[in-house]
Structures are given as C-alpha cells and as structure tokens.
Design a protein around this motif. Structure first.
Motif, PDB file in Angstrom:
ATOM      1  N   ASP A  69       0.814  -1.218   0.000  1.00 21.66           N
ATOM      2  CA  ASP A  69       0.000   0.000   0.000  1.00 21.66           C
ATOM      3  C   ASP A  69       0.843   1.263   0.000  1.00 21.66           C
ATOM      4  O   ASP A  69       0.418   2.299  -0.511  1.00 21.66           O
ATOM      5  CB  ASP A  69      -0.909   0.018   1.239  1.00 21.66           C
ATOM      6  CG  ASP A  69      -1.988  -1.057   1.185  1.00 21.66           C
ATOM      7  OD1 ASP A  69      -2.438  -1.365   0.066  1.00 21.66           O
ATOM      8  OD2 ASP A  69      -2.360  -1.577   2.238  1.00 21.66           O
ATOM      9  N   ARG A  85      -0.121  -5.082   2.875  1.00 25.58           N
ATOM     10  CA  ARG A  85      -1.346  -4.465   2.361  1.00 25.58           C
ATOM     11  C   ARG A  85      -2.464  -4.639   3.369  1.00 25.58           C
ATOM     12  O   ARG A  85      -2.643  -5.721   3.943  1.00 25.58           O
ATOM     13  CB  ARG A  85      -1.784  -5.106   1.036  1.00 25.58           C
ATOM     14  CG  ARG A  85      -0.841  -4.864  -0.125  1.00 25.58           C
ATOM     15  CD  ARG A  85      -1.414  -5.411  -1.421  1.00 25.58           C
ATOM     16  NE  ARG A  85      -0.491  -5.250  -2.525  1.00 25.58           N
ATOM     17  CZ  ARG A  85      -0.348  -4.145  -3.250  1.00 25.58           C
ATOM     18  NH1 ARG A  85      -1.114  -3.101  -2.983  1.00 25.58           N
ATOM     19  NH2 ARG A  85       0.527  -4.089  -4.235  1.00 25.58           N
ATOM     20  N   GLY A  86      -3.233  -3.570   3.578  1.00 23.00           N
ATOM     21  CA  GLY A  86      -4.428  -3.650   4.403  1.00 23.00           C
ATOM     22  C   GLY A  86      -4.183  -4.187   5.793  1.00 23.00           C
ATOM     23  O   GLY A  86      -5.042  -4.886   6.352  1.00 23.00           O
ATOM     24  N   GLU A  88      -2.029  -6.436   6.628  1.00 28.04           N
ATOM     25  CA  GLU A  88      -1.489  -7.793   6.574  1.00 28.04           C
ATOM     26  C   GLU A  88      -0.113  -7.761   5.905  1.00 28.04           C
ATOM     27  O   GLU A  88       0.145  -6.939   5.021  1.00 28.04           O
ATOM     28  CB  GLU A  88      -2.421  -8.727   5.805  1.00 28.04           C
ATOM     29  CG  GLU A  88      -3.775  -8.902   6.468  1.00 28.04           C
ATOM     30  CD  GLU A  88      -4.657  -9.852   5.698  1.00 28.04           C
ATOM     31  OE1 GLU A  88      -5.311 -10.702   6.319  1.00 28.04           O
ATOM     32  OE2 GLU A  88      -4.683  -9.753   4.451  1.00 28.04           O
ATOM     33  N   SER A 126      -6.292  -9.025  -0.517  1.00 23.70           N
ATOM     34  CA  SER A 126      -7.371  -9.244   0.457  1.00 23.70           C
ATOM     35  C   SER A 126      -8.731  -9.208  -0.232  1.00 23.70           C
ATOM     36  O   SER A 126      -8.966  -8.391  -1.126  1.00 23.70           O
ATOM     37  CB  SER A 126      -7.313  -8.184   1.557  1.00 23.70           C
ATOM     38  OG  SER A 126      -6.111  -8.282   2.279  1.00 23.70           O
ATOM     39  N   THR A 131      -7.732 -13.943   2.393  1.00 26.33           N
ATOM     40  CA  THR A 131      -6.566 -13.353   1.740  1.00 26.33           C
ATOM     41  C   THR A 131      -5.912 -14.343   0.792  1.00 26.33           C
ATOM     42  O   THR A 131      -5.606 -15.484   1.180  1.00 26.33           O
ATOM     43  CB  THR A 131      -5.525 -12.920   2.794  1.00 26.33           C
ATOM     44  OG1 THR A 131      -6.153 -12.043   3.743  1.00 26.33           O
ATOM     45  CG2 THR A 131      -4.357 -12.201   2.141  1.00 26.33           C
TER      46      THR A 131
END
Length: 416
Positions: A69, A85-86, A88, A126, A131
């Motif tokens: 991200d 990302r997100g 995780e 995700s 995921t």
C-alpha cells in the motif's frame, strides 16, 4: 498502452503501483540519474494517461522499493522478500535450505508454505472472504524435490486462518518445458468485483496474465513480444476506477497498460498442504568418500562462478542463486554474474548495492564463499565479447560497457 521511454540521462526501473482515493493510480519508479538515484512518481488518470512525474531528493543509491500500500525507498535488500497491504504482511524466510512463507495478521501469524527449496517474491490480495497469497518456488508438485524452473503458487487463507489452494490445477504449468520461454515467477494479484483473480507474472522472455474464477484457471495471455531481452523482475498492478492498470519494465521502456478486471465468481478452494518437509527422508549433506587432494595437503572445492538471474536475462531472484548453490548443490563458492548492461537493461548503483547486500548475507567464511561479480557485456562481433569481472571486496563500482566499451580499457579501469 503508454510507454515511458528510457533516456540516456534517466534510466527507470522497479515499478510499483498504488491506488488513490479518487480511483486513479500512481506509478512509482527508481530513476537513475547522472547525479544519483531518486524515487519518481507518475500520476495515472482514469483513462490511463500518464502525467508528468514528481521526484524525491536524489541520493547516492536506492537499494530497493517497498511493496504494498505504501511505497518508499528502502535501505535493506529484505524489502524484496515481503509485501504489506491492508494491515497484513506476507514474507519469506530462509533457514538451512528450507523456505517458509508467512502471513501476519493483526492477531495471527500463519505458516502458508514450507519446503526444502527456494521461494521468493510473495504478494497478497485481500477479499471479503479471506486473503490470497502468491509467491514463486522451485519445488516440484509431483515429488517435492527442488528443480530449476520456478512457478507461481497460490494459497487462500480464510478468516479462520485455514490455508487452502485452488481446487483446479494451474493450466500450462510445466516444470519440464523445453524451449526458450521458461518459468512463471514474480507474481502480482488483483481481485475482481465478484471474487475472480487476475494473476500476473514474469517468464524468462515474456510477461503473462492468467485469470482464475469458478471455472478454474484460464490460459495464459502474453503481455510482451517474447523476444530475447532483459526485462524487469516485478510486474505491478492496481485498480484504476472500474478497470486495472499494469506496469512493467520491458525491453524498450516502462510499459503501462489498462485492462479489464476479471469478472467471474470466486474460485473453488480445497485444503492445501502447507509443510512439504514433514515426510522428508534425511539425506547426508556431504559425500563420505575421502578427498584425494588430501594426499597432497590440499582440498578440493566446487563452485559455479558464471550464472544469471532475473536481474538480467535469467530467471529467479538473487537469493535463490545462493540458496541453490549451497543447499542443493553443496557448492563451496558461487558468484552471480548478471549482465551490467544488456538488451535494454542497465545496473544502477542501487541495484548493485542490493546484489552486494544479498551476497554478503549468504557469505559464511569457512563454510560457503560468495564472490562479488558481474558480466561486462561488450559487443559479440567483432569483439571484445563478454567478460566476467570478480571483485576482491564490496564497495567497488561497476564498470559499464556504456562508459568503457573496449576490453583493454576495462582491465585498466578495474585495476586502477
């Protein structure tokens, strides 16, 4: 399709993509300039138009860019072994020839894959159900032995932490494939509105897209011309409004494509085998026969000092070269000699730092020696041809054929 051309005063590589709040995207690249390297960002409009870049301050070298991200310059080569990302994070760990892929969630640490062999380039995507994790590895699916070809694997981790995989086998996966185009590696993932996946990756001479939905895997679609060349390692993908955008460093520049999201339903999954080392037979690491050189007070050593990775016109990561040499072939020494300038590719100061860092990480005096090297790529005809340069220590710069085109001058420059 848009192409950001390479220039003699600015070489671009290592693409990353992030989505913006308004649905547009940003392309992040390392720019190698005469005065050093900089992280540059190109805005990509909803229609795919590439705008004028902005740039961070120039620094001597950028070892790597983070993946996920948030994209920024990193000082560690381990940035290539993970993605976030997100909230995780997925990453690869190596220990004594065994590769493990982990997924970190806010309250869970989950083992996704473990095998004797090499795994690399993890990424994640995700979805509301869980995921998806993708990575490539060299472990054969039929007998769990490590091979030369690398292939992408997919795992799905549901909300309860159960690790699953696609119920249908991947189409066109062939670790015994003959011919020029080999492997399918360095994955990127994106999910469509109803759960289908688009999987992107690199072969030895092409970039590919392969979708996965309720009917299984599609055939792979080539994104490049398949001609011999030195392409980048990672392909980048992100949402662009209701479509997707793909970026890659190809032979003639950085290519930016806009394509459709996958429209199918989520694929069926089954329970995955996570640990491939559980049933291994113990095999001695060393040959028990005496070394005939001992009779003369000497020792026999084995190694490989000329080979390539995806950093030029080979396959696989730098990590995998050292993993394979030490733990599969039981070599005593090894060198990775990627081309410094070849068929549209150049090795900048940051990439050279990265390659030296990885080599240093595997160097184990008295047990395993990593040599610092590269292949100076002069003209084949009428010469002087290709020459491998081996350095006695780190910190010495690459002497490029772009600056020193003659073999005699190369020797003089290296010895200066």
């Amino acid at each position: 399709m848009a192409r950001i051309e390479q220039r003699t005063d600015r070489y671009l590589h290592s693409p990353r993509l992030t989505q913006q709040a308004d649905g547009s995207a940003t392309l992040h690249l390392i720019a190698w300039l005469p005065e050093g390297e900089s992280l540059v960002r190109f805005p990509i409009a909803l229609d795919g138009a590439v705008g004028e870049p902005s740039a961070d301050p120039v620094q001597p070298a950028i070892v790597a860019l983070t993946r996920g991200d948030h994209v920024h310059a990193s000082t560690t080569d381990r940035a290539e072994l993970e993605e976030t990302r997100g909230g995780e994070r997925v990453w690869v760990e190596f220990e004594h020839g065994i590769s493990s892929v982990y997924l970190q969630r806010p309250h869970d640490l989950l083992l996704v894959f473990r095998a004797r062999g090499s795994a690399a380039a993890p990424c994640l995507c995700s979805t509301p159900r869980g995921t998806w994790v993708a990575f490539h590895h060299d472990v054969r699916e039929d007998d769990a032995t490590s091979d030369v070809a690398k292939w992408i694997a997919l795992r799905f981790v549901d909300k309860d932490g159960v690790v699953e995989e696609p119920a249908e086998p991947m189409r066109e996966r062939d670790r015994d494939r003959e011919g020029q185009e080999q492997s399918f590696e360095f994955p990127a993932l994106i999910a469509g509105p109803r759960g289908a996946l688009a999987l992107f990756g690199r072969g030895s001479h092409n970039y590919w897209r392969q979708d996965l939905d309720q009917d299984g895997f599609s055939a792979r679609t080539a994104l490049s011309d398949g001609e011999w060349g030195s392409r980048g390692r990672h392909i980048a993908v992100a949402r662009l409004g209701e479509r997707l955008v793909v970026a890659r460093r190809d032979r003639k520049g950085v290519e930016v494509d806009v394509a459709e999201l996958p429209q199918g339903e989520a694929p069926e999954v089954v329970l995955a085998r996570v640990d491939w080392t559980e049933d291994e037979e113990l095999v001695a690491d060393e040959d028990a026969r005496p070394d005939p050189a001992h009779a003369r007070g000497l020792v026999t050593l084995f190694g490989d000092i000329q080979q390539h990775s995806a950093h030029s016109d080979g396959v696989g990561s730098a990590d995998e070269v050292y993993q394979r040499a030490r733990y599969r072939y039981q070599d005593d020494f090894v060198a990775l000699t990627d081309h410094e300038a070849f068929l549209g590719k150049r090795t900048g100061p940051g990439e050279w730092e990265y390659l030296q860092d990885v080599a240093d990480r595997y160097d184990a005096p008295g047990a395993f020696v990593t040599l610092l090297a590269y292949e100076w790529t002069g003209k084949m005809f009428p010469g002087p041809g290709h020459k491998c340069v081996y350095y006695p220590r780190r910190g010495l710069p690459i002497v490029s054929r772009d600056d020193v085109p003659e073999g005699k001058a190369l020797v003089q420059k290296v010895l200066a």
